[in-house]
Design a protein around this motif. Structure first.
Motif, mmCIF file in Angstrom:
data_model
loop_
_atom_site.group_PDB
_atom_site.id
_atom_site.type_symbol
_atom_site.label_atom_id
_atom_site.label_comp_id
_atom_site.label_asym_id
_atom_site.label_seq_id
_atom_site.Cartn_x
_atom_site.Cartn_y
_atom_site.Cartn_z
ATOM 1 N N UNK A 299 0.784 -1.264 -0.022
ATOM 2 C CA UNK A 299 0.028 0.082 -0.022
ATOM 3 C C UNK A 299 0.869 1.149 0.055
ATOM 4 N N UNK A 300 1.936 1.184 0.691
ATOM 5 C CA UNK A 300 2.824 2.410 0.731
ATOM 6 C C UNK A 300 3.608 2.667 -0.510
ATOM 7 N N UNK A 301 3.753 1.575 -1.173
ATOM 8 C CA UNK A 301 4.443 1.817 -2.628
ATOM 9 C C UNK A 301 3.398 2.396 -3.531
ATOM 10 N N UNK A 302 2.113 1.961 -3.480
ATOM 11 C CA UNK A 302 1.067 2.570 -4.235
ATOM 12 C C UNK A 302 0.796 3.964 -3.919
ATOM 13 N N UNK A 303 0.841 4.177 -2.682
ATOM 14 C CA UNK A 303 0.731 5.667 -2.323
ATOM 15 C C UNK A 303 1.917 6.545 -2.542
ATOM 16 N N UNK A 304 3.096 6.121 -2.533
ATOM 17 C CA UNK A 304 4.370 6.721 -2.760
ATOM 18 C C UNK A 304 5.301 5.801 -3.868
ATOM 19 N N UNK A 305 4.872 6.212 -4.969
ATOM 20 C CA UNK A 305 5.587 5.451 -5.938
ATOM 21 C C UNK A 305 6.888 5.566 -6.021
ATOM 22 N N UNK A 306 7.666 6.852 -5.657
ATOM 23 C CA UNK A 306 9.090 7.158 -5.732
ATOM 24 C C UNK A 306 9.812 6.555 -4.386
ATOM 25 N N UNK A 307 8.972 6.074 -3.180
ATOM 26 C CA UNK A 307 9.709 6.212 -2.179
ATOM 27 C C UNK A 307 10.852 4.773 -2.119
ATOM 28 N N UNK A 308 11.566 4.873 -1.251
ATOM 29 C CA UNK A 308 12.861 3.775 -0.985
ATOM 30 C C UNK A 308 12.029 2.930 -0.001
ATOM 31 N N UNK A 309 11.772 1.694 0.026
ATOM 32 C CA UNK A 309 11.078 0.919 0.869
ATOM 33 C C UNK A 309 11.980 -0.351 1.214
ATOM 34 N N UNK A 310 12.605 -0.110 2.409
ATOM 35 C CA UNK A 310 13.451 -1.520 2.887
ATOM 36 C C UNK A 310 12.608 -2.775 3.130
ATOM 37 N N UNK A 311 13.143 -3.977 2.812
ATOM 38 C CA UNK A 311 12.713 -5.208 3.045
ATOM 39 C C UNK A 311 13.385 -5.455 4.433
ATOM 40 N N UNK A 312 12.773 -5.171 5.394
ATOM 41 C CA UNK A 312 13.786 -4.986 6.707
ATOM 42 C C UNK A 312 14.064 -6.355 7.369
ATOM 43 N N UNK A 313 15.173 -6.208 8.153
ATOM 44 C CA UNK A 313 15.692 -7.341 9.015
ATOM 45 C C UNK A 313 14.533 -7.824 9.757
ATOM 46 N N UNK A 314 13.715 -7.147 10.288
ATOM 47 C CA UNK A 314 12.454 -7.605 11.173
ATOM 48 C C UNK A 314 11.793 -8.617 10.271
ATOM 49 N N UNK A 315 11.513 -8.224 9.075
ATOM 50 C CA UNK A 315 10.583 -9.005 8.314
ATOM 51 C C UNK A 315 11.378 -10.341 8.098
ATOM 52 N N UNK A 316 12.639 -10.282 7.771
ATOM 53 C CA UNK A 316 13.451 -11.657 7.544
ATOM 54 C C UNK A 316 13.565 -12.303 8.917
ATOM 55 N N UNK A 317 13.541 -11.761 10.117
ATOM 56 C CA UNK A 317 13.508 -12.262 11.299
ATOM 57 C C UNK A 317 12.234 -13.336 11.648
ATOM 58 N N UNK A 318 10.879 -12.813 11.106
ATOM 59 C CA UNK A 318 9.679 -13.517 11.447
ATOM 60 C C UNK A 318 9.488 -14.541 10.446
ATOM 61 N N UNK A 319 10.086 -14.565 9.190
ATOM 62 C CA UNK A 319 10.037 -15.632 8.181
ATOM 63 C C UNK A 319 11.334 -15.687 7.494
ATOM 64 N N UNK A 320 11.515 -17.055 6.985
ATOM 65 C CA UNK A 320 12.776 -17.205 6.535
ATOM 66 C C UNK A 320 12.908 -16.574 5.225
ATOM 67 N N UNK A 321 11.637 -16.379 4.482
ATOM 68 C CA UNK A 321 11.715 -15.760 3.168
ATOM 69 C C UNK A 321 11.268 -14.181 3.295
#
Ligand code: 5AD
Ligand code: FES
Length: 369
Positions: free
Chosen positions: A257-279
């Motif tokens: 949703x944030x990508x769609x609201x802000x097409x130019x934004x830099x959006x990290x795939x965070x370490x926390x996201x990698x920590x709750x799921x292997x992928x």
């Protein structure tokens, strides 16, 4: 109906609060896939299939704040505190440069030891060695004057997540702190001229879908260059240690949703996201994420920067992380960009800096393969 709303968001990069809430409350597998598809299409238009890498240096875990969710909160007597020396920080920067990084993120707790003078010395030290490498700071709340001095010394970017755009939830999670002060800091960073990042956690205790709509509205309004979004993960030393973690699914939806609201934004795939799921990071990238921040901190301090339990990458050397992330990005069908990775709109407004973005060093040539 939900696909119609997603189409509207895709077309106009905006949507009313009511419709955003409707999406959050009614999304199912099928519409989630559609949302991710549209988010992906949007990022392909702005950044293509590139994922930017930044070297993260966690240089102090001393902190005077007491954010309820965070493992390095000042009142946690069991946290094993450390501070990197000036020389250690320079060494991380050298290792990072050797690994091809063109940008560093200096992150730490709110540590009074790192006065403006000390920060300026560090910023100048790095810039003297590597004038073309971008420096991102992430040191929490400081005065306008302090932000300005560090910017004038050469800092390029600043990350300060707003954490949640609900005043009530914010002030419950940060006893004694004022929501408006945090927001003021973000406006100060914007005014000074930093490429600045806001961001929030998903699945915080007491957080409702309406609160998440507030986060979406807030980022749409302040229009940050970057937006860090990750799931809340309980940390056993904190008062929130027994609450459940935010989910991969909810976080991925918010990224899209944030990508769609802000097409130019830099959006990290965070370490926390990698920590709750292997992928988790791969899924974050597929949903519109285009930044990863592999760790450059010395391995002996990694575990001490324990914001939450189960944090990944605590045992891996910087070169390992670099390779591992590159492999993950490629496996997800994307291409690594180990460049300064400026925001596209910002680059357009600052064409003189853009040239550095073309420099890219392959990991294989660095490691001699
Ligand atoms: N779970 C997830 N993210 C956390 N952060 C701090 N503590 C936690 C936690 N328990 C995030 C905050 C902060 C960033 C550096 O890490 O959003 O801004
Ligand atoms: Fe650090 Fe995979 S990114 S080990």
């Amino acid at each position: 109906m939900i696909k119609g709303y997603i189409d509207e968001l895709f077309e106009f990069n905006n949507l009313s609060d009511e419709k955003l809430l409707y999406i959050l409350e009614n999304i199912d597998e099928d519409s989630k896939e559609y949302l991710i598809e549209k988010s992906h299409e949007t990022r392909m238009r702005t950044y293509g299939n590139k994922v930017f890498m930044r070297g993260l240096i966690e240089f102090t875990n001393y902190c005077k704040k007491n954010c309820e969710y965070c493992g390095i909160q000042g009142k946690n007597k069991n946290a094993d505190r450390y501070r990197l020396t000036y020389d250690q920080i320079m060494e991380c920067a050298v290792i990072g440069d050797r690994l091809g990084y063109k940008t560093y993120v200096l992150q730490g707790g709110e540590d009074p030891y790192f006065t403006d003078e000390r920060m300026i010395e560090i910023i100048r030290g790095i810039k003297e060695m590597f004038p073309n490498n971008a420096i991102t700071l992430s040191l929490g709340e400081r005065s306008y004057d302090s932000y300005k001095k560090m910017f004038d010394a050469g800092a390029d970017r600043y990350l300060l997540r707003h954490e949640t755009a609900s005043k009530e939830l914010y002030e419950w999670l940060h006893p004694g702190e004022i929501f408006g002060d945090r927001i003021k800091c973000l406006y100060n960073l914007k005014e000074i001229g930093y490429q600045f990042g806001a961001g929030f956690m998903v699945g915080l205790p007491r957080q409702t879908k309406r609160d998440l709509v507030k986060d979406l509205r807030f980022v749409k309004e302040i229009e940050p260059h970057m937006c860090g979004i990750g799931p809340f993960i309980p940390q056993k030393e904190t008062s929130l240690g027994e609450y459940p973690a935010g989910t991969l699914e909810d976080t991925v939806i918010m990224l899209a949703l944030v990508r769609l609201l802000l097409p130019n934004v830099l959006l990290p795939a965070t370490t926390a996201l990698g920590s709750i799921d292997k992928l988790g990071r791969e899924k974050g990238i597929k949903a519109g994420g285009n930044v990863v921040m592999p760790n450059l901190s010395p391995t002996n301090v990694r575990e001490k920067y324990a914001l939450y339990d189960g944090k990944i990458c605590t045992g891996d050397e910087a070169a390992e992380c670099r390779k591992c992330i590159e492999r993950r990005i490629n496996n997800a069908g994307f291409e690594v960009a180990i460049t300064r990775g400026d925001n596209v709109k910002w680059s357009h407004d600052n064409p003189d800096v853009k040239q550095y973005d073309e420099q890219q060093v392959s990991i294989n040539s660095i490691l001699g393969f």
